[in-house]
Design a protein around this motif. Structure first.
Motif, PDB file in Angstrom:
ATOM      1  N   LEU A 110      35.947  66.614  58.531  1.00 15.70           N
ATOM      2  CA  LEU A 110      36.852  66.489  59.277  1.00 15.70           C
ATOM      3  C   LEU A 110      39.060  65.049  59.984  1.00 15.70           C
ATOM      4  O   LEU A 110      38.965  65.970  59.597  1.00 15.70           O
TER       5      LEU A 110
ATOM      6  N   SER B  76      35.606  71.526  50.380  1.00 15.43           N
ATOM      7  CA  SER B  76      35.354  69.471  50.319  1.00 15.43           C
ATOM      8  C   SER B  76      34.627  68.711  49.411  1.00 15.43           C
ATOM      9  O   SER B  76      34.608  67.437  49.236  1.00 15.43           O
TER      10      SER B  76
ATOM     11  N   ILE C  79      31.398  73.056  57.323  1.00 13.46           N
ATOM     12  CA  ILE C  79      32.077  71.714  58.679  1.00 13.46           C
ATOM     13  C   ILE C  79      32.853  72.796  59.625  1.00 13.46           C
ATOM     14  O   ILE C  79      34.535  72.920  58.923  1.00 13.46           O
TER      15      ILE C  79
ATOM     16  N   TYR D 295      37.613  73.244  59.467  1.00 15.84           N
ATOM     17  CA  TYR D 295      38.526  72.700  59.238  1.00 15.84           C
ATOM     18  C   TYR D 295      39.352  73.241  57.824  1.00 15.84           C
ATOM     19  O   TYR D 295      40.276  72.553  57.656  1.00 15.84           O
TER      20      TYR D 295
END
Length: 169
Positions: free
Chosen positions: A23, A82, A115, A118
């Motif tokens: 992040l 990601s 996450i 994000y």
């Protein structure tokens, strides 16, 4: 902002980086962008979130983590993004391919493929700079695409053999 630029920005630099590190890395990169690039980035991110909003992908999340909420599933899809374009495309095509991933972020020695926020970084930066919000882009339709996965163990093993072997239940 091109799609190539987007993927260069979101792809984690280390496979086992924590959600917090990933992040922070993206936030630092997005801080350098101008407002129009932030808008374009947010649009690309929303497109990929919608693309991954399927029952087949949710089934993979269910095996790895027991994912059973919309919120957790959004964080899981952010994790998939990601991983970068190659992994992401492979997993969207065949969610069981996630079983081939060799390095995972861990929390308490368990895979932690989430996450939080994000997908919100670009919007937060844009709002901090301009005082305006980016247009709302839903991260999926009313329901995920495809047929809902069966949570029966035998069905999960059949549909997701790699993930079931990697994350026994």
């Amino acid at each position: 902002m091109t799609e190539i630029d987007f993927w260069a920005l979101v792809t984690r630099s280390q496979g086992d980086a924590s959600a917090e590190e990933t992040l922070k890395e993206l936030k630092n990169a997005l801080t350098e962008l101008d407002d129009e690039s932030l808008k374009a980035f947010d649009k690309f991110f929303g497109q990929q979130m919608r693309r991954s909003y399927s029952w087949a992908v949710w089934g993979a999340a269910y095996i790895v983590t027991g994912c059973d909420s919309e919120y957790a599933f959004a964080e899981f899809r952010a994790f998939l993004i990601s991983l970068g374009k190659d992994w992401y495309d492979k997993i969207i095509e065949n969610p069981d391919a996630l079983g081939d991933l060799t390095v995972w972020p861990l929390k308490d020695n368990y895979a932690y493929p989430f996450i939080e926020d994000y997908d919100l970084i670009a919007g937060q930066l844009y709002e901090d700079r301009t005082g305006d919000e980016l247009p709302f882009m839903p991260s999926g339709n009313a329901t995920p695409a495809g047929k809902k996965f069966s949570s029966k163990a035998k069905d999960l093993r059949k549909t997701y053999p790699k993930l079931s072997a990697r994350f026994p239940f």
